[in-house]
Structure formats: C-alpha cells, structure tokens
Design a protein around this motif. Sequence first.
Motif, short mmCIF file in Angstrom:
data_model
loop_
_atom_site.label_atom_id
_atom_site.label_comp_id
_atom_site.label_asym_id
_atom_site.label_seq_id
_atom_site.Cartn_x
_atom_site.Cartn_y
_atom_site.Cartn_z
N GLU A 164 0.83 -1.21 0.00
CA GLU A 164 0.00 0.00 0.00
C GLU A 164 0.87 1.26 0.00
OE1 GLU A 164 -2.48 -0.53 3.41
OE2 GLU A 164 -3.97 -1.71 2.33
N LEU A 165 1.95 1.23 0.78
CA LEU A 165 2.84 2.38 0.85
C LEU A 165 3.56 2.60 -0.48
CD1 LEU A 165 4.15 4.66 2.44
CD2 LEU A 165 5.74 3.00 3.43
N LEU A 166 4.06 1.51 -1.09
CA LEU A 166 4.76 1.64 -2.36
C LEU A 166 3.80 2.11 -3.45
CD1 LEU A 166 7.26 1.40 -4.09
CD2 LEU A 166 6.82 -1.06 -4.32
N ASP A 189 -4.83 6.80 10.80
CA ASP A 189 -4.50 7.56 12.02
C ASP A 189 -3.04 7.97 11.91
OD1 ASP A 189 -3.89 8.50 14.59
OD2 ASP A 189 -5.26 7.06 15.54
N ASP A 190 -2.76 9.27 12.06
CA ASP A 190 -1.38 9.75 11.89
C ASP A 190 -0.66 9.93 13.22
OD1 ASP A 190 -2.83 11.90 12.76
OD2 ASP A 190 -2.02 13.33 11.30
N ASN A 191 -0.91 9.01 14.18
CA ASN A 191 -0.25 9.14 15.48
C ASN A 191 1.23 8.74 15.40
OD1 ASN A 191 0.11 6.26 16.06
ND2 ASN A 191 -2.10 6.18 16.43
N TYR A 192 1.96 9.00 16.47
CA TYR A 192 3.41 8.79 16.51
C TYR A 192 3.79 7.33 16.26
CZ TYR A 192 8.06 8.20 18.53
OH TYR A 192 9.37 7.86 18.73
N PHE A 193 3.06 6.40 16.87
CA PHE A 193 3.43 4.99 16.76
C PHE A 193 3.23 4.46 15.35
CE2 PHE A 193 2.21 5.73 21.20
CZ PHE A 193 3.38 5.34 21.84
N ASN A 194 2.16 4.90 14.69
CA ASN A 194 1.96 4.50 13.30
C ASN A 194 3.04 5.09 12.41
OD1 ASN A 194 -0.32 2.98 13.83
ND2 ASN A 194 -1.74 4.65 13.39
N ASP A 199 7.96 4.16 9.04
CA ASP A 199 9.39 4.33 8.77
C ASP A 199 10.08 2.98 8.59
OD1 ASP A 199 9.18 7.07 8.93
OD2 ASP A 199 9.74 7.17 11.04
N VAL A 200 9.66 1.99 9.35
CA VAL A 200 10.23 0.64 9.22
C VAL A 200 9.88 0.04 7.87
CG1 VAL A 200 10.19 -1.72 10.12
CG2 VAL A 200 10.23 0.22 11.71
N PHE A 201 8.61 0.18 7.48
CA PHE A 201 8.18 -0.35 6.18
C PHE A 201 8.91 0.35 5.04
CE2 PHE A 201 4.19 -1.54 8.52
CZ PHE A 201 4.37 -2.90 8.40
N LEU A 202 9.12 1.64 5.18
CA LEU A 202 9.81 2.41 4.14
C LEU A 202 11.26 1.95 3.99
CD1 LEU A 202 9.18 4.75 2.20
CD2 LEU A 202 10.25 6.28 3.85
N ARG A 206 13.00 0.42 0.53
CA ARG A 206 14.26 0.92 -0.03
C ARG A 206 15.23 -0.23 -0.29
NH1 ARG A 206 13.90 5.85 3.78
NH2 ARG A 206 13.60 7.61 2.37
N LYS A 207 15.27 -1.21 0.61
CA LYS A 207 16.16 -2.36 0.43
C LYS A 207 15.73 -3.19 -0.78
CE LYS A 207 17.56 -2.81 5.27
NZ LYS A 207 17.50 -3.67 6.50
#
Length: 230
Positions: A164-166, A189-194, A199-202, A206-207
């Motif tokens: 979904e992110l890609l 939801d754009d909270n800090y934990f999400n 960032d991890v998925f991104l 990239r890899k």
Amino acid sequence: MKKILLVEDDPNLGLLLQDYLALKGKFDVVLCKDGEEGLRAFTKQNFDLLILDVMMPKKDGFTLGKEIRKINAGVPIIFATAKAMIEDKTQAFNLGGDDYITKPFRIEELLLRINALLKRTDIQEKKGDANPSQFKLGSYNFDYTSQIITRDNQLQKLSTKEAELLRLLCIKKNEVLTREEALLNIWHDDNYFNGRSMDVFLSKIRKYLKDDPSVEIINVHGRGYKLLIN
C-alpha cells in the motif's frame, strides 16, 4: 506498438506466427522456444499479451502460465495446444488463461482473438486509470494486486502495508507524498506509533529497490517522501 511474448517449441510454427503477427498485426513479437526461456523473458521485459503453447519441454505452458499469474495477475494469456478435451480447456481457464485456441488453427483467427483481448484490456485500463495496480520502477515491475516486485528472475513478496505504501509512492511519482497523507490512507490515524511503523516499512521498501540506482525514495524534510525514477 503492442508487445507480445510467444512461447512455442515448434521452430517452424513459431517463426511463421512471429512473422505474420509482426507484418499483419504490427506487433513486436518476442519468440521463445520453451517455458524456461519464456519465463526469463517475461521477468525482464514488459508484454501486453502472451501466447503460450501448452506441450513444451523443460516447462509446459500450463506451468508457465501458473507461474506468470503469481507475478502478474492481469496480463492477457492465450493458450495454444493440440489438446481439445474440455478438461484441458477448463484447466487453461482455471489457471488464469483469457482464451484458448486449438491446433491446428488459422493464423487469421489467432489475430482476431489477440485484437479482441487487447481491445478489452485497453478499455479496462482506461476505466481503471484512477486506480492503477501495475507500475514500472526502473528495472523493477510492481504488481500491487499480487503484492510482488520482480526484477530479472527475482521475486520479492511484500506485506500488505508495504504494498500500500509503495503504491502511494508510485501514484505520486516525482511528487511529495506527505507523512500525513500516507498515514491516513493506510493506517487511518497519523499518530506517533503508526509513524514509526511506517518508517520501518519504508526502510524495507528501499532495500527491495536498492539494486537499481535509477530508483530512489528520498526524504523531504518536514514534509514526507518522494519516489524518484531517473
């Protein structure tokens, strides 16, 4: 010019079909002599339609079609075979085939079937332009529906969130995808934990794309991300 992958182990028939479709259909036809060669060609190039002989050495057409459907759920496939049993036709369609033609056949009939399939595909693509699922990223192909990135003979399966992110990055290629837009679209939801999870998925995405230097996902300070393809 539409590009067709023709996989046929009979060299005389293969060359005849290649020449006729290039001359009469104005197609760019890539001819492969067996299923293994056909799969290699498919993973390295983009095709608008596939014609697969069923009875071939090394990898038969049904096996090849099944493997291709794992990579690309939408590309039209015509199976060509001397088998005329209803069971064989059923298997062809169950494996994701769009059409089936029995040998011997008139080349003119094959051309009519090709044109009909391509016309239908073009109409579907025009209707679905606002919601695309197939993307070309440099030397990579990304199929959002199957959640798979392919390059050469390598396949990388993505998680749902990664896919979904890609896809959002691809839709906004060379434009800024804001963090808020990505979080609200995917996590709602754009909270800090999400945000940390994203960032991890991104980093993983990239890899997956690191072997092609023409593809890059950059951070846009204070705003979000941008997918660049040179």
